[in-house]
Design an enzyme around this catalytic site. Structure first.
Site, short mmCIF file in Angstrom:
data_model
loop_
_atom_site.label_atom_id
_atom_site.label_comp_id
_atom_site.label_asym_id
_atom_site.label_seq_id
_atom_site.Cartn_x
_atom_site.Cartn_y
_atom_site.Cartn_z
N SER A 118 0.67 -1.34 0.19
CA SER A 118 -0.20 0.02 0.09
C SER A 118 0.68 1.29 0.08
CB SER A 118 -0.71 -0.05 1.32
OG SER A 118 -0.09 -0.12 2.27
N ASP A 163 9.36 -3.14 -3.82
CA ASP A 163 7.75 -2.56 -3.94
C ASP A 163 7.64 -1.58 -4.73
OD1 ASP A 163 8.06 -4.58 -1.52
OD2 ASP A 163 6.57 -3.29 -0.27
C1 MEV Z 1 7.85 -5.16 2.46
O1 MEV Z 1 6.78 -5.13 1.69
C2 MEV Z 1 9.06 -6.10 2.05
C3 MEV Z 1 10.27 -6.24 2.64
O2 MEV Z 1 11.30 -6.90 1.87
C4 MEV Z 1 11.17 -4.67 3.25
C5 MEV Z 1 11.43 -4.09 1.57
O3 MEV Z 1 11.64 -4.78 0.61
O4 MEV Z 1 11.62 -2.94 1.75
C6 MEV Z 1 10.11 -6.79 4.14
#
Ligand code: MEV
Length: 327
Positions: A118, A163
Site C-alpha cells: 500500500s 515494492d
Molecule cells: C515489505 O513489503 C518487503 C520487505 O522486503 C521490505 C522491503 O523490501 O523494503 C520486508
C-alpha cells in the site's frame, strides 16, 4: 488537479532477503491506490485519505498527524503521513518548486501495512500526480527511483527497491539490489489473497530479521537460502512449472517463519489454503500480520479462507500488467 493510480503487489518470493541484496519476485495485482493532487496558493499540505483498508477505515489529518481522526494504530498513521510527506518532497524537487503546497486526496483498495504494497502504491501514484500537477512528466523508472528514496527514508534505510519498482512498472518483476527488471512471459498465476484484518510494522519486522541475521550464522544462512530459492523459483516461472513455483512458495513461507516474521493468523490462513488444495501458500510482505498469498485456480482456497477463524477477507487477485497510470 491531477490524479494517478498505482497497483499493490504480492510477493511470489523473496521479501526480507531482498533487503540484503538477494533477488525477489513481486507481482503487481489489480488493486490500486489512487491519489489526486491539486496545487494550493500557499505552501501547506492537506491530506485526506479514505478507505485505506478493505473494510474501509478513515484517516483524515491536516498538518499534525497526532490530531488524526482515525481508528487504526497511531504508528500506521504516522508511517502513512511520512510516506505522503516524502512523496510531496520528491515532487517539489523534481518539479523545481520547493515551496509548492498541495491538497492531496488518497483512496485505496489496498489494506494499509498488510503486505500488499500500500505505501509504495500511494508514494508512486502521489509523486506521479504531484509532478504532473507541477507540469513535469517522469518516466516509470524515475518515479520508482524517487519512490524508493521515500520508502528508504521512512523505513530508516531498511527498504529494498522491490515494492516501489513493482508498483511503478507493473507486472511480475525481479529485483536484485539495484538491478530491477520486468519478468516477461509469466504464466497465468491464479493468486488468492487472505487478509487477517491486521498489519505489521515493516520497520520493526525488518529490524528484527536484521538482528537475528547479525546474531546467528544460521539466520544469515536462511536469508541466503531464500536467495537460492528465488533463483530456482525464477527458473520454474520461466519454465511455466506452476507445481514447482507452489512448492517453493511453501518453502519460502517456512524460511520466513523461521526468521520470525509469521504470526498465528498468517499460519492459520497458510494452512487453510494448503488443506484446501492450493498449489502453494505463503505470507506476503513484511509479515507480522496482514496477508497471505496462495495459488489456486479453483474457488476452494478462497472459500476455505472465508471460513477460517482469523481471516477477515479473501479474494482473487489478478496480475496487473500495468504500473502507474493517469486516471
Ligand atoms: C515489505 O513489503 C518487503 C520487505 O522486503 C521490505 C522491503 O523490501 O523494503 C520486508
Amino acid at each position: 488537479m491531477e490524479t494517478s493510480s498505482a497497483p499493490g503487489k504480492v510477493y511470489l518470493f523473496g521479501e526480507h532477503a531482498v533487503v540484503y541484496g538477494e533477488p525477489a519476485v513481486p507481482c503487481a495485482i489489480q488493486r490500486r491506490a489512487t491519489v489526486s493532487v491539486e496545487e494550493r496558493a500557499d505552501e501547506r499540505i492537506r491530506v485526506e485519505a479514505d478507505d485505506l483498508s478493505l473494510d474501509g477505515f478513515t484517516v483524515t489529518y491536516g498538518e499534525d498527524p497526532d490530531e488524526a481522526d482515525v481508528d487504526v494504530p497511531g504508528a500506521l498513521v504516522e508511517a502513512a503521513t511520512g510516506y505522503v510527506d516524502g512523496a510531496v518532497e520528491q515532487a517539489r524537487e523534481a518539479g523545481g518548486a520547493p515551496d509548492a503546497g498541495f491538497n492531496v486526496e488518497i483512496s485505496s483498495e489496498i489494506p494499509l501495512g498488510a503486505g500488499l504494497g500500500s505505501s509504495a502504491a500511494v508514494v508512486v501514484a502521489g509523486i506521479d500526480a504531484a509532478t504532473r500537477e507541477l507540469g513535469v512528466e517522469l518516466s516509470a523508472e524515475e518515479l520508482a527511483e524517487r519512490a524508493y528514496r521515500v520508502e528508504h527514508d521512512v523505513q530508516e534505510g531498511q527498504a529494498s527497491r522491490a515494492d516501489t519498482f513493482c508498483s511503478a512498472v507493473g507486472g511480475a518483476v525481479r529485483v536484485e539490489g539495484d538491478d530491477c527488471r520486468r519478468v516477461r512471459d509469466v504464466p497465468e498465476l491464479p493468486f488468492v489473497v487472505g487478509y487477517d484484518g491486521g498489519a505489521g510494522d515493516t520497520g520493526e519486522l525488518v529490524a528484527g530479521v536484521r538482528a537475528r541475521r547479525d546474531r546467528y550464522g544460521f539466520a544469515a544462512d536462511t536469508v541466503s537460502a531464500i536467495g537460492d530459492l528465488v533463483r530456482q523459483g525464477t527458473r520454474a516461472l520461466r519454465d511455466e512449472d506452476i507445481a514447482q513455483v507452489g512448492e517453493l512458495m511453501d518453502f519460502n513461507h517456512g524460511l520466513l517463519s523461521a526468521l520470525g516474521v509469521s504470526s498465528r493468523s498468517l499460519e492459520a490462513m497458510v494452512w487453510a489454503a494448503r488443506d484446501a488444495g492450493a498449489t502453494g501458500a505463503k505470507l506476503t510482505g513484511a509479515g507480522g500480520g496482514g496477508c497471505i498469498v496462495a495459488l489456486d485456480e479453483t474457488t476452494s482456497t478462497r472459500h476455505a479462507l472465508e471460513y477460517t477463524p482469523g481471516c477477515e477477507a479473501a479474494f482473487r487477485a489478478e496480475l496487473d500488467p500495468e504500473g502507474v497510470r493517469r486516471v
